[in-house]
Design a protein around this motif. Structure first.
Motif, PDB file in Angstrom:
ATOM      1  N   MET A 122      34.252  15.899  40.181  1.00  0.00           N
ATOM      2  CA  MET A 122      33.000  16.652  40.217  1.00  0.00           C
ATOM      3  C   MET A 122      33.236  18.045  39.634  1.00  0.00           C
ATOM      4  N   THR A 123      32.374  18.432  38.692  1.00  0.00           N
ATOM      5  CA  THR A 123      32.490  19.750  38.070  1.00  0.00           C
ATOM      6  C   THR A 123      31.996  20.823  39.037  1.00  0.00           C
ATOM      7  N   ASP A 124      32.253  22.068  38.639  1.00  0.00           N
ATOM      8  CA  ASP A 124      31.789  23.178  39.468  1.00  0.00           C
ATOM      9  C   ASP A 124      30.274  23.186  39.570  1.00  0.00           C
ATOM     10  N   PHE A 125      29.595  22.894  38.449  1.00  0.00           N
ATOM     11  CA  PHE A 125      28.132  22.897  38.481  1.00  0.00           C
ATOM     12  C   PHE A 125      27.598  21.790  39.380  1.00  0.00           C
ATOM     13  N   GLU A 126      28.257  20.604  39.324  1.00  0.00           N
ATOM     14  CA  GLU A 126      27.828  19.518  40.194  1.00  0.00           C
ATOM     15  C   GLU A 126      28.039  19.857  41.660  1.00  0.00           C
ATOM     16  N   ALA A 127      29.140  20.519  41.944  1.00  0.00           N
ATOM     17  CA  ALA A 127      29.396  20.929  43.328  1.00  0.00           C
ATOM     18  C   ALA A 127      28.342  21.913  43.826  1.00  0.00           C
ATOM     19  N   ILE A 128      27.948  22.816  42.910  1.00  0.00           N
ATOM     20  CA  ILE A 128      26.908  23.785  43.290  1.00  0.00           C
ATOM     21  C   ILE A 128      25.585  23.081  43.523  1.00  0.00           C
ATOM     22  N   ASP A 129      25.253  22.112  42.625  1.00  0.00           N
ATOM     23  CA  ASP A 129      24.006  21.361  42.801  1.00  0.00           C
ATOM     24  C   ASP A 129      24.007  20.601  44.125  1.00  0.00           C
ATOM     25  N   ALA A 130      25.163  20.001  44.444  1.00  0.00           N
ATOM     26  CA  ALA A 130      25.255  19.263  45.699  1.00  0.00           C
ATOM     27  C   ALA A 130      25.105  20.192  46.908  1.00  0.00           C
ATOM     28  N   LEU A 131      25.690  21.402  46.785  1.00  0.00           N
ATOM     29  CA  LEU A 131      25.574  22.377  47.859  1.00  0.00           C
ATOM     30  C   LEU A 131      24.124  22.800  48.078  1.00  0.00           C
ATOM     31  N   LEU A 132      23.432  23.055  46.949  1.00  0.00           N
ATOM     32  CA  LEU A 132      22.032  23.473  47.053  1.00  0.00           C
ATOM     33  C   LEU A 132      21.142  22.350  47.578  1.00  0.00           C
ATOM     34  N   ALA A 133      21.460  21.103  47.180  1.00  0.00           N
ATOM     35  CA  ALA A 133      20.650  19.978  47.635  1.00  0.00           C
ATOM     36  C   ALA A 133      20.802  19.756  49.146  1.00  0.00           C
ATOM     37  N   GLY A 134      21.997  20.009  49.654  1.00  0.00           N
ATOM     38  CA  GLY A 134      22.232  19.779  51.083  1.00  0.00           C
ATOM     39  C   GLY A 134      21.841  20.956  51.953  1.00  0.00           C
ATOM     40  N   ALA A 135      21.604  22.102  51.274  1.00  0.00           N
ATOM     41  CA  ALA A 135      21.249  23.290  52.064  1.00  0.00           C
ATOM     42  C   ALA A 135      19.805  23.193  52.530  1.00  0.00           C
ATOM     43  N   ARG A 136      19.548  23.724  53.670  1.00  0.00           N
ATOM     44  CA  ARG A 136      18.187  23.748  54.180  1.00  0.00           C
ATOM     45  C   ARG A 136      17.982  25.021  54.998  1.00  0.00           C
ATOM     46  N   GLN A 137      16.794  25.498  54.963  1.00  0.00           N
ATOM     47  CA  GLN A 137      16.478  26.721  55.682  1.00  0.00           C
ATOM     48  C   GLN A 137      16.345  26.440  57.172  1.00  0.00           C
ATOM     49  N   GLU A 138      16.935  27.325  57.980  1.00  0.00           N
ATOM     50  CA  GLU A 138      16.869  27.128  59.420  1.00  0.00           C
ATOM     51  C   GLU A 138      15.436  27.289  59.911  1.00  0.00           C
ATOM     52  N   VAL A 139      15.161  26.596  60.994  1.00  0.00           N
ATOM     53  CA  VAL A 139      13.830  26.664  61.577  1.00  0.00           C
ATOM     54  C   VAL A 139      13.567  28.095  62.041  1.00  0.00           C
ATOM     55  N   PRO A 140      12.458  28.698  61.650  1.00  0.00           N
ATOM     56  CA  PRO A 140      12.177  30.078  62.072  1.00  0.00           C
ATOM     57  C   PRO A 140      11.892  30.152  63.568  1.00  0.00           C
ATOM     58  N   LEU A 141      12.255  31.264  64.161  1.00  0.00           N
ATOM     59  CA  LEU A 141      12.013  31.518  65.575  1.00  0.00           C
ATOM     60  C   LEU A 141      11.138  32.763  65.715  1.00  0.00           C
ATOM     61  N   PRO A 142      10.321  32.819  66.741  1.00  0.00           N
ATOM     62  CA  PRO A 142       9.504  34.017  66.957  1.00  0.00           C
ATOM     63  C   PRO A 142      10.378  35.205  67.339  1.00  0.00           C
ATOM     64  N   PRO A 143       9.834  36.411  67.303  1.00  0.00           N
ATOM     65  CA  PRO A 143      10.610  37.594  67.697  1.00  0.00           C
ATOM     66  C   PRO A 143      11.151  37.482  69.119  1.00  0.00           C
TER      67      PRO A 143
END
Length: 551
Positions: free
Chosen positions: A1-22
């Protein structure tokens, strides 16, 4: 896997955490539904202290974050629904008040009984009103009365005497009908009519009290209970005894296996006991407050800048001759040290040579010279480097006390700056008492399983409340230093007691080791309790005695 593919895989698996109220809204949502931290913690499979940390500024992560966000969102929706229902109910009540009372609250018109039959008639000749004695032109149910309350003299209590009482005597079995004031309806009308009844009405009520009134009060009335006899919640079962019993049952009575299992779970069990002991407490235990840099490790395996004053002292010289030395073991050193002045909230910085006994924390001081090292250990322990150092509250209070007029053993320390907060000495008192009582019962019953379990609970509780991976619920490095320093201070005072009572202090080590010569039993009670000491070892120091037999 190339560096670019690794980055794409990282971005694909990343997800934003569920927001919490103050932070401030989290606690408000929970309390708005009248839910305790324990209830929320049980639903999320965490401890109440963890929920307290989330409400104090710490954010959860991973799956538990999603669960917590789901709970908060649901709590917000539920509160909105309750608010809407209350608003609708308020509008309905207002509409009902505008439309008039319900049938059950309707007061019959003047001169009508409950069946709607007219019971009022005009009198050809005015007769004395049964209420006020003044001439009345009408009668109701056969009794002359004023239909207009304004015309009746009952408003003047001084005029309401014999006529009403006479009417009661003449017709005691007949109910007295009261004409309702025009425009008055429902409960308000009844209340006003009761007020108009005045003294005669009160007397009549007193006469009617009797057995029927007592029966009504016993059946559904409101009882006034003296404060000293209020119902109190029953004591909860002993969690320590329950945990030991469960462990022994789980391991079929195998003492070693049960003990090992209990020691392994000592930290979470100690935190659960702390939560239970804090119910009804005036202060919340803050899980993760901000700490100054002096309380943070300088390196991953290094230490912070706080000096705990751990003693490691041996008397430099003994008198000539042979000495029988007794090594004493101080029982439950860390358990006793839980009673110390602990800061309640986030530490605040201050400067100046001033000590506020209502606060506690850590202090940068220049310690005084100690001129008694030949007979007693230095209160700040063995320290080679000169100059200022950061010490804890127990160490500072020890130095201040020793410099006072009662002892006069040293000069006062010089305080340069401090990190302190408002403090209390009893924050962990219920927690300490619960462990002490369990320890005392275990000793009385020769229960080594409970004894080892309790020892693991308080010792691991103290050692892991700092930067430890074993206790993520309580992060109070300052408390850890203060409690440990309190144990060292307690040991120092025992050494001073031995010295003051004429014993020769030979060695003071760690938290629980005191070596003396002389009759130590005349100074310290012997036993296994936390206020007692036990014999650890005996040995001889000095020249050998002469033996006639050459032995």
């Amino acid at each position: 896997m190339t560096d670019f593919e690794a980055i794409d895989a990282l971005l694909a698996g990343a997800r934003q955490e569920v927001p919490l109220p103050p932070v401030e809204e989290r606690r408000a949502l929970r309390e708005g539904l009248n839910l305790s931290r324990t209830q929320v913690a049980q639903a999320l499979s965490v401890s109440p202290s963890t929920v307290g940390g989330w409400e104090s500024g710490r954010d959860p992560g991973g799956e538990v974050r999603a669960k917590y966000a789901y709970f908060l969102d649901g709590a917000r929706t539920r509160l909105a629904a309750i608010t809407g229902e209350e608003a609708a109910a308020t509008e309905t009540d207002a509409a009902d008040a505008t439309d008039g009372p319900e049938e059950a609250d309707t007061v019959q018109p003047p001169g009508q009984d409950e069946d709607g039959q007219d019971d009022m008639e005009a009198l050809a000749v005015p007769q004395p009103c049964v209420l006020c004695g003044q001439p009345a032109a009408h009668q109701v149910a056969g009794f002359p009365q004023h239909l207009d309350p304004a015309a009746c003299g009952t408003a003047d209590s001084g005029r309401m005497t014999e006529p009403a009482e006479t009417a009661e005597a003449v017709a005691p079995q007949r109910p007295r009908h009261r004409p309702a004031q025009p425009g008055q309806e429902g409960a308000a009308g009844r209340e006003d009519a009761a007020r108009r009844e005045g003294t005669a009405g009160r007397k009549s009520a007193v006469g009617r009290d009797g057995a029927a009134g007592r029966k009504s009060a016993a059946g559904g009335g409101l009882k006034v209970v003296p404060v000293g006899r209020r119902v109190r919640e029953a004591d909860t079962p002993d969690p320590v005894a329950r945990a030991v019993a469960d462990a022994l049952a789980e391991h079929s009575g195998d003492v070693e296996a049960a003990t090992a299992a209990l020691v392994k779970r000592a930290i979470p069990d100690a935190m659960a006991l702390l939560d239970a002991s804090r119910k009804g407490g005036r202060y919340d235990v803050v899980a993760h407050p901000w700490l100054p840099e002096i309380l943070r490790k300088q390196t991953a395996r290094g230490a912070d800048q706080i000096w705990e004053a751990r003693p490691k002292w041996t008397r430099p010289e003994l008198p000539a001759g042979r000495h029988e030395v007794t090594a004493l073991d101080i029982n439950g050193a860390y358990l006793s040290a839980l009673k110390t002045h602990l800061p309640l909230g986030q530490l605040e910085h201050s400067t100046g040579d001033h000590h506020d006994r209502r606060r506690a924390g850590v202090h940068l001081i220049t310690p005084p010279a100690w001129d008694h090292g030949a007979v007693l250990p230095n209160p700040i322990g063995n320290r080679d480097e000169p100059g200022p150092l950061w010490v804890t509250e127990p160490t500072l209070r020890l130095l201040l006390r020793l410099s006072g007029p009662k002892y006069g053993l040293c000069d006062p320390p010089v305080i340069h700056e401090s990190w302190t907060s408002g403090a209390t000495e009893s924050l962990l008192e219920k927690f300490r008492t619960a462990l002490k009582d369990a320890r005392d019962r275990a000793i009385a019953e020769d229960d080594e399983v409970t004894l080892e379990y309790v020892k693991a609970m308080y010792s691991k509780f103290v050692s892991t409340m700092g930067e430890s991976n074993y206790n993520r619920e309580l992060y109070r490095t300052d408390w850890m230093h203060l409690i440990r320093s309190q144990a060292f201070t307690n040991l120092w005072w025992k050494a001073h007691r031995a010295y003051d009572q004429g014993l020769l202090v030979v060695r003071v080590m760690g938290t629980d080791e005191l070596h003396v010569t002389g009759d130590w039993r005349a100074v310290f009670p012997e036993g296994r309790g936390v206020a007692e000491v036990k014999l650890k070892d005996t040995y001889a120091v000095g020249g050998e005695p002469d033996h006639p037999d050459g032995g």
